[in-house]
Design an enzyme around this catalytic site. Structure first.
Site, PDB file in Angstrom:
ATOM      1  N   LYS A 178     -11.574  11.016   6.551  1.00  9.06           N
ATOM      2  CA  LYS A 178     -12.364  10.178   5.650  1.00  9.06           C
ATOM      3  C   LYS A 178     -11.865   8.744   5.721  1.00  9.06           C
ATOM      4  O   LYS A 178     -10.721   8.451   5.383  1.00  9.06           O
ATOM      5  CB  LYS A 178     -12.258  10.713   4.214  1.00  9.06           C
ATOM      6  CG  LYS A 178     -13.100   9.973   3.186  1.00  9.06           C
ATOM      7  CD  LYS A 178     -12.925  10.625   1.822  1.00  9.06           C
ATOM      8  CE  LYS A 178     -13.735   9.936   0.739  1.00  9.06           C
ATOM      9  NZ  LYS A 178     -13.545  10.560  -0.586  1.00  9.06           N
ATOM     10  N   VAL A 204       1.553   4.846  -2.883  1.00  6.33           N
ATOM     11  CA  VAL A 204       1.494   6.285  -2.598  1.00  6.33           C
ATOM     12  C   VAL A 204       2.872   6.829  -2.257  1.00  6.33           C
ATOM     13  O   VAL A 204       3.004   7.814  -1.545  1.00  6.33           O
ATOM     14  CB  VAL A 204       0.508   6.570  -1.435  1.00  6.33           C
ATOM     15  CG1 VAL A 204      -0.895   6.239  -1.848  1.00  6.33           C
ATOM     16  CG2 VAL A 204       0.899   5.788  -0.187  1.00  6.33           C
ATOM     17  N   SER A 205       3.903   6.193  -2.777  1.00  5.32           N
ATOM     18  CA  SER A 205       5.257   6.603  -2.447  1.00  5.32           C
ATOM     19  C   SER A 205       5.532   8.053  -2.836  1.00  5.32           C
ATOM     20  O   SER A 205       6.318   8.741  -2.174  1.00  5.32           O
ATOM     21  CB  SER A 205       6.266   5.667  -3.124  1.00  5.32           C
ATOM     22  OG  SER A 205       6.062   5.661  -4.536  1.00  5.32           O
ATOM     23  N   ASP A 207     -18.120  14.887  -9.770  1.00  7.63           N
ATOM     24  CA  ASP A 207     -19.174  14.777  -8.749  1.00  7.63           C
ATOM     25  C   ASP A 207     -19.417  16.121  -8.074  1.00  7.63           C
ATOM     26  O   ASP A 207     -19.519  16.206  -6.844  1.00  7.63           O
ATOM     27  CB  ASP A 207     -18.800  13.717  -7.719  1.00  7.63           C
ATOM     28  CG  ASP A 207     -20.004  13.207  -6.931  1.00  7.63           C
ATOM     29  OD1 ASP A 207     -21.142  13.375  -7.417  1.00  7.63           O
ATOM     30  OD2 ASP A 207     -19.816  12.645  -5.841  1.00  7.63           O
ATOM     31  N   LEU A 266       0.822  -1.200   0.000  1.00  6.36           N
ATOM     32  CA  LEU A 266       0.000   0.000   0.000  1.00  6.36           C
ATOM     33  C   LEU A 266       0.862   1.257   0.000  1.00  6.36           C
ATOM     34  O   LEU A 266       0.562   2.232  -0.689  1.00  6.36           O
ATOM     35  CB  LEU A 266      -0.935  -0.002   1.216  1.00  6.36           C
ATOM     36  CG  LEU A 266      -1.940  -1.152   1.287  1.00  6.36           C
ATOM     37  CD1 LEU A 266      -2.831  -0.995   2.511  1.00  6.36           C
ATOM     38  CD2 LEU A 266      -2.790  -1.227   0.041  1.00  6.36           C
TER      39      LEU A 266
END
Length: 609
Positions: free
Chosen positions: A350, A305-306, A441, A301
């Site tokens: 979140k 997102v390194s 959105d 994981l």
């Protein structure tokens, strides 16, 4: 006697053949003279099975929120468990879609992620209760091989629906409710149940209705569903009824228990002596394996997102648990966003399953005062959860301020400033990122307000980097979705422009994007003004928020903003203005007089005159 028997057998054979006839499996053609390519309608759905007694699960499979089901279904709570066979109305966005070179099929596109053991048939029958068929799923997913589906694969399931024709609209038919005809149903009972007529149902569906066919029930308004009231036996009564049984059972179990305890105690003592060492060794091995698995998950994981590690703070899950009291419901803001307190400041946290990689990649590219700032993130390798930590905005969402607040209403000047803030944020992601970012959105609940009532765009969970693409995965919120995206899956910055136009209408009217009957605000706006505010100026007072009318605001000023909204909502995306033009027009709104035509508008040209 033989003659009577012959007629009885003939009638029985006809009835049996009718029952055994297969239902319509390939879908339903669009009405040839329907007035719009899409409409808001409903499907009748019965909650069955243990996984469908939670409204959240049903809202997930139909891609709508729980309140959007609860309101038309006459439910008093969105969190209470459902009971078996509880009736519901599910809102659908029904569109006319090109199936092949000769046929246009009418259905609502629902995206479903394939899970272990799923087939087109099982999902169509068990999950959607025959509101679609596996044959129609194959038709709308021509590139997929039904016998070779991968877990996690996205599939479109077409939920059968239809839009009213011009004649039906003239006869006050506002909805054609999708209903699966059951073997014991008859047309008259369905007409009575939904407040329709036998003739209207036959006219809409023909007289050859077969079991498991989806029929379309014409109604002027949704009937009020009678919901079951959960019943329970008082505790004292239950205790009295069971008292005798419990005493008798207790005596018998007590005698047996004493004997078993004596025998089991000796056996357990002997077994524990030699198992102690083995258990200790196994526990050590389990802990080692578990630790290795968690380390592997975390490394995987973190590798995703390194690029973000040096830009954002990486929080520990213990910090977030302490900040939110272990994500207690009292800290819940909305959806899966919690309010947390860390280092003397409040944050919006979140919580999500691991699908935040794309959102993080987009957020690290943007930095603007009208976008909610990401402060950091956290990865919980034990549960493969990801947490995004955002700045906390004190005044909540625009949706809450417009539609739920009864005391603190927004002035016209504040609303205009909010519109400019949103437009500035969209202009930044459309024009100053490479590749361009499409939010996908934009809606009032994704616009947050700070202490000074300045607006910031939030929730980039559906955002896409790059535009002018085609996707089969239609996502978004009912009432805000651009027609070209809904029908053809076209992703472009102009879909954000359309959604912004809907938000402008909310700011002007104070109404929600979709009313209680499922009708979109922009559709009502077009029906009332037909793209020309000046011509229908006499209708303005009925559309503007009553609170604003008390301010004695300038009618010309409101008309200018409505003209911008009309341009944003143009059905041809190429004729909608860019956010650069919109920002320019809004900032000059006090003296802007726009010229709206079939080709959209150009604020610079109008002012130059």
């Amino acid at each position: 006697m033989k003659l009577l028997l012959f007629f009885f057998l003939l009638h029985f054979q006809n009835s049996l053949s009718q029952i055994l006839l297969p239902p319509n499996t390939t879908g339903y053609a669009c009405n040839p003279n329907q007035t719009t390519p899409s409409c808001q309608t409903y499907a009748f759905f019965t909650a069955m099975g243990p996984n469908q007694l939670d409204l959240a699960n049903i809202s997930d499979i139909f891609s709508v929120s729980r309140p959007m089901i609860a309101k038309p279904s006459n439910l008093t709570s969105v969190t209470s468990p459902l009971v078996p066979n509880q009736p519901l109305f599910i809102p659908l966005t029904c569109t006319c879609n090109k199936a092949n070179t000769t046929t246009n099929l009418s259905y609502a596109k629902l995206n479903y992620t394939i899970k272990k053991g799923d087939t087109f048939y099982l999902v169509s029958t068990d999950l959607y209760h025959n509101l679609t068929t596996y044959q129609s799923v194959e038709i709308v997913n021509p590139t997929l091989v039904p016998t070779n589906l991968d877990i996690g694969q996205e599939v479109i399931f077409p939920i059968f629906c239809k839009c009213p024709t011009q004649t039906q609209l003239q006869n006050q038919v506002n909805y054609l409710i999708s209903y699966v005809f059951q073997p014991l149903d008859n047309v008259s009972s369905i007409a009575s149940r939904f407040g329709s007529t036998t003739k209207a149902i036959v006219d809409a569906n023909g007289d050859n209705i077969r079991p498991l066919d989806t029929i379309f029930v014409p109604v002027s308004r949704l009937p009020v569903l009678t919901q079951p009231t959960p019943t329970s036996v008082p505790l004292g009564q239950r205790s009295t009824e069971r008292k005798g049984k419990v005493i008798g059972l207790g005596i018998g179990l007590g005698v047996c228990g004493i004997f078993l305890i004596l025998m089991g105690g000796f056996w357990a003592y002997r077994e524990s002596l030699w198992k102690k060492r083995a258990d200790g060794k196994d526990k050590y091995i389990d802990r080692t394996r578990s630790s290795k698995r968690n380390d592997q998950v975390e490394v995987s994981l973190m590798a995703d997102v390194s690029d973000c590690l040096d830009k954002y703070k990486v929080y520990r899950i213990e910090e977030l648990n302490e900040a939110t009291d272990s994500f207690d419901e009292r800290c819940l803001i909305q959806g899966s966003v919690y309010k947390g307190y860390m280092d003397g400041k409040h944050y919006a946290i979140k919580k999500m399953k691991w699908n935040a990689c794309e959102e993080l990649k987009i957020l690290q590219k943007v930095n603007h005062g009208n976008l909610v700032m990401l402060e950091g993130f956290c990865i919980d390798s034990n549960n493969a959860n990801c947490y995004l930590v955002y700045e906390y905005l004190e005044n909540g969402s625009l949706y809450t301020r417009l539609h739920e607040s009864k005391t603190e209403r927004l002035s016209w000047r504040t609303r205009l400033q909010i519109a400019i803030d949103i437009a500035n944020g969209l202009q930044y992601i459309h024009e100053h990122t490479r590749p361009r970012v499409v939010h996908k959105d934009i809606k009032s609940s994704n616009i947050l307000l700070d202490a000074q009532m300045r607006a910031k765009i939030a929730n980039f969970g559906l955002a896409k980097s790059g535009c002018n693409a085609i996707t089969m995965h239609i996502v978004g919120t009912q009432g805000y979705i651009a027609p070209e995206y809904l029908s053809d899956g076209v992703v472009s910055t102009k879909m954000d422009v359309f959604s912004f136009g809907v938000v402008l209408l909310e700011l002007i009217s104070g109404r929600e994007a979709v009313d209680e009957n499922g009708k979109a605000l922009w559709v009502e706006f077009y029906e009332n003004f037909n793209g020309d505010v000046e011509k229908h100026k006499h209708k303005l007072k009925g559309f503007i928020d009553d609170f604003l009318l008390k301010e004695s605001i300038s009618t010309d000023n409101v008309m200018n903003i409505m003209s911008i909204a009309i341009a944003c909502l143009h059905k041809d995306p190429s004729k909608r203005p860019s956010m650069v033009d919109i920002v320019y027009a809004l900032c000059k709104s006090d003296d802007l007089f726009t010229d709206i035509s079939q080709d959209g508008f150009s604020p610079r040209q109008v002012i130059a005159r």
